[in-house]
Design an enzyme around this catalytic site. Structure first.
Site, PDB file in Angstrom:
ATOM      1  N   TYR A 182       0.823  -1.214   0.000  1.00 46.91           N
ATOM      2  CA  TYR A 182       0.000   0.000   0.000  1.00 46.91           C
ATOM      3  C   TYR A 182       0.857   1.264   0.000  1.00 46.91           C
ATOM      4  CZ  TYR A 182      -3.989  -3.033   1.172  1.00 46.91           C
ATOM      5  OH  TYR A 182      -4.955  -4.002   1.159  1.00 46.91           O
TER       6      TYR A 182
ATOM      7  N   ASP B  19      -3.393 -18.033   3.053  1.00 44.99           N
ATOM      8  CA  ASP B  19      -4.557 -18.680   2.430  1.00 44.99           C
ATOM      9  C   ASP B  19      -5.160 -19.718   3.381  1.00 44.99           C
ATOM     10  OD1 ASP B  19      -2.026 -19.701   1.959  1.00 44.99           O
ATOM     11  OD2 ASP B  19      -2.479 -20.561   0.009  1.00 44.99           O
TER      12      ASP B  19
ATOM     13  N   ASP C  70      -5.566  -6.361   6.030  1.00 42.70           N
ATOM     14  CA  ASP C  70      -6.739  -5.675   5.489  1.00 42.70           C
ATOM     15  C   ASP C  70      -7.811  -6.699   5.124  1.00 42.70           C
ATOM     16  OD1 ASP C  70      -8.406  -3.781   4.409  1.00 42.70           O
ATOM     17  OD2 ASP C  70      -7.162  -3.316   2.671  1.00 42.70           O
TER      18      ASP C  70
ATOM     19  N   ASP D 216     -11.387  -8.148   7.506  1.00 42.49           N
ATOM     20  CA  ASP D 216     -12.773  -8.082   7.024  1.00 42.49           C
ATOM     21  C   ASP D 216     -13.424  -9.464   7.093  1.00 42.49           C
ATOM     22  OD1 ASP D 216     -12.660  -5.344   6.476  1.00 42.49           O
ATOM     23  OD2 ASP D 216     -13.791  -5.566   4.617  1.00 42.49           O
TER      24      ASP D 216
ATOM     25  N   LYS E 225       3.238 -15.627   3.708  1.00 44.35           N
ATOM     26  CA  LYS E 225       3.137 -16.356   2.432  1.00 44.35           C
ATOM     27  C   LYS E 225       4.564 -16.661   1.983  1.00 44.35           C
ATOM     28  CE  LYS E 225       0.674 -17.809  -1.133  1.00 44.35           C
ATOM     29  NZ  LYS E 225      -0.205 -18.986  -1.049  1.00 44.35           N
TER      30      LYS E 225
END
Ligand code: NAD
Length: 368
Positions: free
Chosen positions: A147, A229, A253, A257, A197
């Protein structure tokens, strides 16, 4: 002597002002019952600020935030279609949120994913999965990674349009958030889930190297590694295995959610964005333009952000606990907001303002 705190109030867009109004009622009530004064200074921020001032994070707002002890921020942004009316660089995230985070280096984002036993029926997960509720602290790195890395668009040698975004971290950026996460794990169950990851990304391999170094100082904390994942699946199948989770910016992020999803609504997701000198507090969700102006948004996330501010910026732990308890009492008394599943005829739906009324009522009892 009365403690006096200056709070910058950034109401934000869409449901922002509606849920912020309920949060302000809570602060006003606390000030009448305790030896504390809150000076609330409203300042424009987000899409509305862009339309009024030509800037999503105007200079006057920067000054208000610079002079505040803490910042309470509502969600910002518009629908996908409406956002297109704003130049890309001034759209809410790029023009307001990311610069706010960078200005105060709010590197540690605390996102509690919490559902009490009594509220467990709000979760879309089966009761045998939820058991006694959910209690996870997700810690997201907030000022680095994809980001914040450099970005470029253009035409490549083959004549094709291309985009280039970089994921960058230096060791200190990683270390500082991991120290916060280990500290929290030590205060809780001494288990830290490290989400990464590393099977694909060099940034994750590097992250894990730094984690091994920091872990030396926290031998009493058990580290469990999980690929991001797999973590997404595990959050749905067995959320009870998690206590403190730590991860880089974009993973956090997305997974947070999903955390809102397993609770039953993003409206149950407050957050704290902690920096070395100044912190800001905001719901983890967006501005929910689909329900704006209807007086149905759930203000739990905004009022919960107030509770986090009381505890983390003003050391008012007892008052913070009372705010949490007052909100739980609303749900436990058979009420709900319309974002939460309420298929039982025993549940009465509350508007945004009515939820605030009930919280204020319980808080008055708790504080006297
Ligand atoms: P969103 O989080 O606003 O909404 C997703 C869904 O959750 C919607 O159905 C919405 O009605 C519901 N919801 C969210 N908060 C709720 C609440 N308190 N009560 C009841 N229901 C609630 O996500 P989106 O629609 O993708 O984004 C809308 C805007 O918000 C976009 O402009 C986006 O860029 C922005 N955004 C801002 C922030 C922030 O301010 N930190 C974070 C995420 C998205």
């Amino acid at each position: 002597m009365t403690n006096a705190y200056k709070i910058a109030i950034l109401e934000g867009d869409a449901i922002g002002p509606e849920i912020m109004a309920q949060a302000i009622r809570v602060l006003d009530l606390l000030a009448t019952h305790h030896d504390v004064a809150f000076e609330l200074i409203k300042a424009p921020f987000g899409a509305g600020a862009y339309f009024d001032n030509g800037k999503a994070f105007p200079d006057e707002t920067k000054t208000v935030c610079d002079n505040a002890d803490a910042i309470l921020k509502g969600p910002v942004g518009l629908s996908h279609e409406e956002s297109k009316k704003i130049p890309v660089e001034e759209q809410a995230e790029r023009g307001a949120i990311l610069p706010l985070r960078a200005r105060y280096n709010t590197f540690a984002n605390f996102r509690p994913i919490f559902l009490s036993k009594e509220m467990a029926h709000f979760s879309p997960l089966k009761p045998e999965v939820i058991r006694d509720g959910i209690d996870i602290l997700l810690i997201r790195e907030l000022v680095g990674g994809l980001y914040f890395g450099s970005k470029k668009r253009g035409i490549n040698e083959a004549g094709l349009r291309y985009v280039h975004e970089t994921l960058e971290y230096d060791e200190e950026q990683i270390r500082q958030v991991l120290v916060v996460a280990f500290d929290q794990a030590r205060l809780r169950k001494k288990i830290l889930h490290n989400i990464h990851k590393s099977n694909v990304l060099m940034s994750s391999v590097f992250w894990n190297e730094i984690l091994d170094e920091v872990h030396q100082d926290y031998q009493d904390v058990e580290v469990i590694h999980l690929l991001v994942d797999a973590a997404a699946t595990a959050l749905c199948l067995n959320p009870g295995q998690f206590d403190v989770m730590v991860m880089e910016n974009m993973f956090g992020d997305i997974l947070s959610d999903q955390g809102g999803g397993i609770l039953g609504s993003l409206g149950l997701m407050p957050s704290a964005c902690i920096g070395p000198e100044k912190s800001y507090y905001e719901p983890a969700h967006g501005s929910a333009p689909d329900i704006a102006g209807k007086n149905i948004a759930n203000p739990y996330s905004m009022i919960g952000s107030v509770a986090m501010m009381l505890e983390m910026s003003f050391a008012m732990k007892n008052e913070a606990d009372a705010v949490w308890q007052a909100m739980r009492m609303v749900f436990e008394s058979g009420y709900s907001t319309s974002d939460l599943s309420a298929d039982s005829d025993k549940i009465t739906l509350l508007s945004t303002v009515e939820f605030g009324d009930h919280v204020i009522g319980h808080l008055e009892e708790l504080l006297t």
